[in-house]
Design a protein around this motif. Structure first.
Motif, PDB file in Angstrom:
ATOM      1  N   GLN A 107       0.826  -1.199   0.000  1.00  0.00           N
ATOM      2  CA  GLN A 107       0.000   0.000   0.000  1.00  0.00           C
ATOM      3  C   GLN A 107       0.865   1.256   0.000  1.00  0.00           C
ATOM      4  OE1 GLN A 107      -3.901  -0.236   0.719  1.00  0.00           O
ATOM      5  NE2 GLN A 107      -3.114  -1.909  -0.524  1.00  0.00           N
ATOM      6  N   PHE A 130      -8.914   1.075  -9.769  1.00  0.00           N
ATOM      7  CA  PHE A 130      -9.098   0.652  -8.382  1.00  0.00           C
ATOM      8  C   PHE A 130     -10.299  -0.283  -8.302  1.00  0.00           C
ATOM      9  CE2 PHE A 130      -9.906   1.254  -3.791  1.00  0.00           C
ATOM     10  CZ  PHE A 130      -8.620   1.008  -3.338  1.00  0.00           C
ATOM     11  N   ARG A 148      -6.293  -4.424  -7.395  1.00  0.00           N
ATOM     12  CA  ARG A 148      -5.916  -3.059  -6.995  1.00  0.00           C
ATOM     13  C   ARG A 148      -6.911  -2.604  -5.921  1.00  0.00           C
ATOM     14  NH1 ARG A 148      -3.088   0.896 -11.088  1.00  0.00           N
ATOM     15  NH2 ARG A 148      -1.883   2.061  -9.539  1.00  0.00           N
ATOM     16  N   CYS A 149      -6.543  -2.809  -4.685  1.00  0.00           N
ATOM     17  CA  CYS A 149      -7.416  -2.459  -3.572  1.00  0.00           C
ATOM     18  C   CYS A 149      -6.582  -2.450  -2.298  1.00  0.00           C
ATOM     19  CB  CYS A 149      -8.591  -3.433  -3.452  1.00  0.00           C
ATOM     20  SG  CYS A 149      -8.138  -5.095  -2.925  1.00  0.00           S
ATOM     21  N   TYR A 151      -6.940  -1.437   2.320  1.00  0.00           N
ATOM     22  CA  TYR A 151      -7.781  -0.905   3.391  1.00  0.00           C
ATOM     23  C   TYR A 151      -7.040   0.182   4.150  1.00  0.00           C
ATOM     24  CZ  TYR A 151     -12.236  -1.626   5.741  1.00  0.00           C
ATOM     25  OH  TYR A 151     -13.536  -1.492   6.205  1.00  0.00           O
ATOM     26  N   GLU A 154      -5.170   4.504   0.600  1.00  0.00           N
ATOM     27  CA  GLU A 154      -4.129   4.793  -0.386  1.00  0.00           C
ATOM     28  C   GLU A 154      -4.286   3.883  -1.601  1.00  0.00           C
ATOM     29  OE1 GLU A 154      -1.770   7.105  -0.174  1.00  0.00           O
ATOM     30  OE2 GLU A 154      -2.184   7.750   1.874  1.00  0.00           O
ATOM     31  N   ASP A 155      -3.556   4.213  -2.667  1.00  0.00           N
ATOM     32  CA  ASP A 155      -3.435   3.271  -3.770  1.00  0.00           C
ATOM     33  C   ASP A 155      -2.703   2.034  -3.247  1.00  0.00           C
ATOM     34  OD1 ASP A 155      -3.474   2.165  -6.324  1.00  0.00           O
ATOM     35  OD2 ASP A 155      -1.640   3.187  -6.953  1.00  0.00           O
ATOM     36  N   SER A 329      -8.742  10.340   1.058  1.00  0.00           N
ATOM     37  CA  SER A 329      -8.306   9.096   0.407  1.00  0.00           C
ATOM     38  C   SER A 329      -7.661   9.410  -0.944  1.00  0.00           C
ATOM     39  CB  SER A 329      -9.491   8.151   0.217  1.00  0.00           C
ATOM     40  OG  SER A 329     -10.015   7.780   1.472  1.00  0.00           O
ATOM     41  N   ARG A 330      -6.722   8.550  -1.329  1.00  0.00           N
ATOM     42  CA  ARG A 330      -5.994   8.747  -2.586  1.00  0.00           C
ATOM     43  C   ARG A 330      -6.020   7.475  -3.429  1.00  0.00           C
ATOM     44  NH1 ARG A 330      -0.816  11.814   0.078  1.00  0.00           N
ATOM     45  NH2 ARG A 330      -1.040  10.059   1.533  1.00  0.00           N
ATOM     46  N   TYR A 331      -7.218   6.982  -3.680  1.00  0.00           N
ATOM     47  CA  TYR A 331      -7.365   5.793  -4.513  1.00  0.00           C
ATOM     48  C   TYR A 331      -7.001   6.122  -5.967  1.00  0.00           C
ATOM     49  CZ  TYR A 331     -10.088   4.229  -0.469  1.00  0.00           C
ATOM     50  OH  TYR A 331     -10.489   3.896   0.789  1.00  0.00           O
ATOM     51  N   TYR A 332      -6.482   5.126  -6.659  1.00  0.00           N
ATOM     52  CA  TYR A 332      -6.020   5.349  -8.020  1.00  0.00           C
ATOM     53  C   TYR A 332      -7.199   5.494  -8.987  1.00  0.00           C
ATOM     54  CZ  TYR A 332      -3.717   4.498 -12.506  1.00  0.00           C
ATOM     55  OH  TYR A 332      -3.264   4.608 -13.805  1.00  0.00           O
ATOM     56  N   ARG A 333      -7.105   6.455  -9.887  1.00  0.00           N
ATOM     57  CA  ARG A 333      -8.093   6.639 -10.961  1.00  0.00           C
ATOM     58  C   ARG A 333      -7.405   6.372 -12.290  1.00  0.00           C
ATOM     59  NH1 ARG A 333     -12.771   9.818  -9.661  1.00  0.00           N
ATOM     60  NH2 ARG A 333     -12.779  10.404  -7.459  1.00  0.00           N
TER      61      ARG A 333
END
Length: 336
Positions: A107, A130, A148-149, A151, A154-155, A329-333
């Motif tokens: 992560q 994600f 790609r996940c 908890y 973050e990416d 949160s900084r989840y990947y797009r």
């Protein structure tokens, strides 16, 4: 920062059979039928009263459905599934992967750079959105899967591999000096900063999705699952029109106290006279450099900005109901 984390606290299940989607939509609240191949979602396993038995990540893996549940709940989950299979008029089977498969999670902002070094040539992580996953070789080892996940807010990635290869794949990742080994304590502070629930602390069988402010897992207003229901306990959560029924308590974020408030800390009104709830998770936030907590309060006291008092070590401390996540949160797009 980059986190590498060994998971023995998660369990993997594969679902087979022509009616696997119809069955899963009876035991979880999510819209599994709309998942395209490779796509996944967070969902909730509910009981007859609408209480949450466990949270789970479910992915359409093409010829089967791939599910990850909490290791501490796995035997109860599988007993529940077996009971429901016996009541189900359709073709479905459950394959428990047991100890033959393990999960590693990596992560952080540099996770993709670290992971791509152990993926096959030509595997393009920039196109991997994600909450999507695929079967692939990892460090030349077949029979693995990458999703790609994570908890942490973050990416990141969860990598499933045969247990016999877990140490070698972990060691390969750790050859990268930017990858640091860490444990579940770090994950716990990060998931709390991200406003994410821990089953057994923030969720249990007496908590419904709407009490836990997880109604979004059913879909938006007028969505199929909201309108049709059809999962265990739906009548306790939804009106016939697909609206959420009122609940007596709600999960909230809490900040402003001077000392960390741990689980079971009592929450009082602003006057410190009437108990209105209880903290379920709390820590000192490494990112914010201040105490944060989440817990449940009576619905009337759940509005953001409400002033409360926390009874920490028998002393009342001022605090406030706040929005979550505490840290963005900084989840990947993936690119359009």
């Amino acid at each position: 920062f980059f986190l590498y984390q060994p998971y023995k606290n998660l369990t993997q299940i594969r679902w087979h059979g022509a009616d696997r989607v119809a069955f899963l939509e009876k035991v979880v609240v999510g819209d599994i039928g709309s998942l395209s191949s490779g796509s996944g979602c967070l969902s909730l396993i509910t009981n007859e009263n609408g209480g949450i038995i466990d949270d789970t990540v479910i992915t359409n893996a093409g010829d089967h459905i791939y599910m990850v549940v909490n290791g501490a709940c796995k035997y109860g989950d599988m007993d529940h599934f077996k009971e429901q299979i016996d009541l189900f008029d359709g073709e479905v089977s459950m394959e428990y992967l047991g100890d033959e498969m393990q999960l590693l999670a990596i992560q952080g902002p540099g996770a993709a750079e670290a992971v791509k070094k152990i993926l096959p040539n030509g595997f393009d992580l920039t196109k991997m959105a994600f909450m999507t996953g695929t079967d692939t070789a990892i460090d030349g080892i077949e029979g693995c899967r990458i999703t790609r996940c994570g908890y942490t807010g973050e990416d990141g990635f969860e990598i499933a591999m045969p247990s016999a290869n877990a140490v070698s794949i972990a060691s390969k990742l750790l050859e990268d000096p930017s990858v640091l080994p860490t444990g579940l304590g770090a994950r716990d502070s990060l998931r709390l900063e991200a406003g994410l629930c821990l089953y057994g602390s923030d969720l249990d069988e007496t908590t419904t999705p709407t009490m836990g402010t997880l109604g979004w897992t059913l879909g938006p207003p007028k969505s199929r699952r909201r309108m049709e229901g059809g999962f265990l306990g739906a009548e306790h959560i939804l009106t016939p029109e697909g609206k959420f029924k009122k609940v007596p308590k709600k999960r909230v974020g809490i900040k402003g106290m001077k000392a960390p408030a741990r689980g079971h800390t009592e929450i009082y009104d602003a006057n410190g006279e009437t108990k209105i709830g209880e903290v379920t998770s709390g820590t000192f936030s490494p990112c914010l450099k201040q105490p944060i907590a989440m817990g449940y309060v009576g619905t009337a006291s759940s509005k953001v900005g409400t002033e409360v008092m926390l009874k920490i070590r028998n002393k009342m401390q001022k605090a406030e109901i706040v929005k979550m996540p505490f840290v963005e949160s900084r989840y990947y797009r993936a690119p359009e």
